[in-house]
Each structure stands twice: as structure tokens, then as C-alpha cells.
Design an enzyme around this catalytic site. Structure first.
Site, PDB file in Angstrom:
ATOM      1  N   THR A 163      43.862  41.293  44.540  1.00 24.46           N
ATOM      2  CA  THR A 163      43.615  42.389  45.478  1.00 24.46           C
ATOM      3  C   THR A 163      44.507  42.252  46.706  1.00 24.46           C
ATOM      4  OG1 THR A 163      41.346  42.353  44.681  1.00 24.46           O
ATOM      5  CG2 THR A 163      41.788  43.679  46.633  1.00 24.46           C
ATOM      6  N   ARG A 217      38.290  42.133  52.765  1.00 27.91           N
ATOM      7  CA  ARG A 217      37.338  41.526  51.811  1.00 27.91           C
ATOM      8  C   ARG A 217      36.430  40.585  52.592  1.00 27.91           C
ATOM      9  NH1 ARG A 217      38.682  38.874  46.045  1.00 27.91           N
ATOM     10  NH2 ARG A 217      38.798  41.106  45.612  1.00 27.91           N
TER      11      ARG A 217
HETATM   12  N1   CP Z   1      40.115  41.589  40.549  1.00 25.94           N
HETATM   13  C1   CP Z   1      40.073  40.922  41.729  1.00 25.94           C
HETATM   14  O1   CP Z   1      39.394  41.329  42.675  1.00 25.94           O
HETATM   15  O2   CP Z   1      40.798  39.770  41.746  1.00 25.94           O
HETATM   16  P1   CP Z   1      41.016  38.845  43.018  1.00 25.94           P
HETATM   17  O3   CP Z   1      39.663  38.236  43.359  1.00 25.94           O
HETATM   18  O4   CP Z   1      42.040  37.834  42.623  1.00 25.94           O
HETATM   19  O5   CP Z   1      41.450  39.723  44.161  1.00 25.94           O
END
Ligand code: CP
Length: 312
Positions: free
Chosen positions: A52, A101
Site C-alpha cells: 500500500t 494507515r
Molecule cells: N495488501 C496490503 O495492504 O499489503 P501491505 O500490508 O503490504 O500494504
């Protein structure tokens, strides 16, 4: 100014426009190479990420913009006790758009309330992951040619998997979708989701064995067991290898069934399956860049000129 907290923040028609734009970006990347010149994306990641964060950074860089940010809370002033509300006020002075996030559900929403720039939820706890859903929908639309009339199996950690919750929320707006929820008892999809499906009259079944439903699936969405959301290690160890998709199980699947996975994978898909033409999860990650490019342009209200260049 708009934020993205949930896939439902866009209408189906708006999503179609974003997917059309993502398709154009895939075919004609040169048209968009300077579209975000002079713009800055902040990536504020309080939780680990590979896809992400880096796909957002790749997206902004491919649009000719620049990126600032932090990749863990420990390297930000959150470690000194700064609130998300104060942080976003500061980020609003430094950047034009922010992808956030956070391990706490609702934290990006708190940020959006104080922000003067668009905020994108890049995953909040076990709640939502809307840009993964945009990625999933674009992948399905591109590889299946439609977003309606299919049976989708969601398999693994349906309790804590935020990608699953966001994807179900988004798919209920399309006609002819049948859900098969495949999980151990302890990791069943939350009641608020099954209640919503009952209320809307959308067909779903809950099963434990993947083999029992495999021949019926048009799409199989595998997920990892979310170690970081478990309260005790013992439960995680007991459940982590409950499902392992391998060549043997793939023999039960339709010839045109697609396997999706938001990644990262742990053991739930055996590496031997990667060579199967039905394995679409690495292609899915590639679509994640195109759709995030389209999202950034949409939220910044940027229309690239037909011959290249920018108009904001
Ligand atoms: N799909 C996804 O959110 O992967 P990451 O946690 O690596 O960002």
C-alpha cells in the site's frame, strides 16, 4: 474536498470513472507522467506495509509528483505522544494529499475531520481498506470483464481481515453476486456483515471446508490469518495453517476461476500455485498502482491534457 474512508464514499458511476481512468493510465502512462508536477503526497503509516505504501509512492512518482512521509509510528512524533489530529494539521501544511494507515479503527476518519487536504484511509485496524478494494474491483473488472453475476469465495481470516470487509461492502452494490464465506468457526465474518446481507436479500453461505465449495467458485479471494490482531499467540498458531491452497485443491476449481489475494501471503497459498494461469495476485498488485494513480488524480481534481501536460 473529498476524502476516501470507505469504498462506499464513491458511487458505482464514480468508481467506473476511476477504473476507466486507471485503464487509460495503464495503456498510456506517458499522458500522465507530469500530471501531478508540483504536488506532494504524504504517506503516514503507523503500521507496517509493503504494497500500500510503496504503490502509493510509486503512483505519485509516476504522476510526476513528490512524496514525503513516515513508515512507522516510532519514527514519527506519535512516539512522543502527538495525536493524529495534531499530526494531520501539520501534514496539511506540508503536502497536498495524505494516505494514512493506522492500527486503530477510525483513526483516518479522525484525521479527515481536522485535515485541509484529502485523506485516504490506507487501512484502519480490522475495519476497512478501501484502496485495496479499488484494486480488487479493478482486477476483477479487467480480468473477468464484469463486476456482476459471479460466485466469490472468501477464505481464511474473515473476522479480522479488513480487505474482506471492504470488498463485501463494495460488491453488494452489484447484481448477481453470491458469497461463500470459508473460515474456521473462530474467524467467521462479523455479524454486522451477515446481518446486512440478510437485510438486503443477498445470498451467502458459511462453510468450513474449502474443498466442498471449490467447484462452484468463479473467484477465490484468499487471505492470511491476521497475526497482529490476535490477543494470544496460541490461537494464532492453531489457526494459521488452517487453509493451504495447493495444486491438488486447484484441480477441483473451474478452468477460468481466478485466485486473488491482497498479499502478503504467509502459507495459505503454496508457491507451486503461482505458476497456475488462474493465479492473479501478483497482477492484482500491479493494478494497485494504476488505481491509486487514478484515485490521486480524482481526489486532487486534476485533468491531464489530452496531449500531455497538466491542468489543475
Ligand atoms: N495488501 C496490503 O495492504 O499489503 P501491505 O500490508 O503490504 O500494504
Amino acid at each position: 474536498m473529498r476524502h476516501l474512508m470507505s469504498p462506499l464514499d464513491f458511487t458505482k458511476e464514480e468508481l467506473d470513472k476511476i477504473f476507466d481512468l486507471a485503464g487509460d493510465i495503464e495503456r498510456h502512462p506517458e499522458k500522465y507522467a507530469h500530471a501531478c508536477s508540483g504536488k506532494i503526497l504524504a504517506t503516514c503509516f503507523y503500521e507496517p506495509s509493503t504494497r500500500t505504501r510503496l504503490s502509493f509512492e510509486s503512483a505519485m512518482t509516476r504522476l510526476g509528483g513528490q512524496v514525503i512521509g513516515f513508515s512507522d509510528a516510532a519514527s514519527s512524533s506519535a512516539s512522543k505522544g502527538e495525536s493524529v489530529s495534531d499530526t494531520i494539521r501539520i501534514i496539511s501544511c506540508y503536502a497536498d494529499i495524505c494516505a494514512m494507515r493506522h492500527p486503530k479503527e477510525g483513526a483516518p476518519m479522525v484525521a479527515a475531520e481536522k485535515s485541509t487536504i484529502p485523506v485516504i484511509n490506507a487501512g484502519d485496524g480490522g475495519h476497512q481498506h478501501p484502496t485495496q478494494t479499488l484494486t480488487d474491483l479493478l482486477t476483477i473488472r479487467s480480468l473477468k470483464g464484469r463486476l456482476n453475476d459471479f460466485t466469490i469465495g472468501l477464505c481464511g481470516d474473515l473476522k479480522f481481515g479488513r480487505t474482506v470487509h471492504s470488498l463485501i461492502n463494495a460488491l453488494v452494490r452489484y447484481s448477481g453476486i453470491r458469497f461463500l464465506f470459508i473460515s474456521p468457526e473462530e474467524l467467521k465474518v462479523p455479524d454486522y456483515i451477515t446481518d446486512m446481507l440478510k437485510e438486503r436479500g443477498i445470498p451467502y453461505e458459511e462453510v468450513i471446508r474449502l474443498e466442498d465449495v471449490m467447484p462452484r467458485l468463479d473467484l477465490l479471494y484468499m487471505t492470511r490469518v491476521q497475526k497482529e490482531r490476535f490477543f494470544n499467540e496460541e490461537d494464532y498458531v492453531r489457526l494459521k495453517d488452517f487453509y493451504i491452497l495447493n495444486e491438488e485443491k486447484m484441480k477441483l476449481a473451474k478452468e477460468d476461476m481466478l485466485i486473488l489475494h491482497p498479499l502478503p501471503r504467509v502459507n495459505e497459498i503454496s508457491v507451486e500455485v503461482d505458476e497456475d494461469p488462474r493465479a492473479a495476485y501478483f497482477k492484482q498488485a500491479q493494478y494497485g498502482v494504476y488505481v491509486r494513480m487514478a484515485l490521486i488524480l480524482t481526489l486532487l481534481n486534476i485533468q491531464p491534457l489530452p496531449e500531455g501536460g497538466t491542468s489543475c
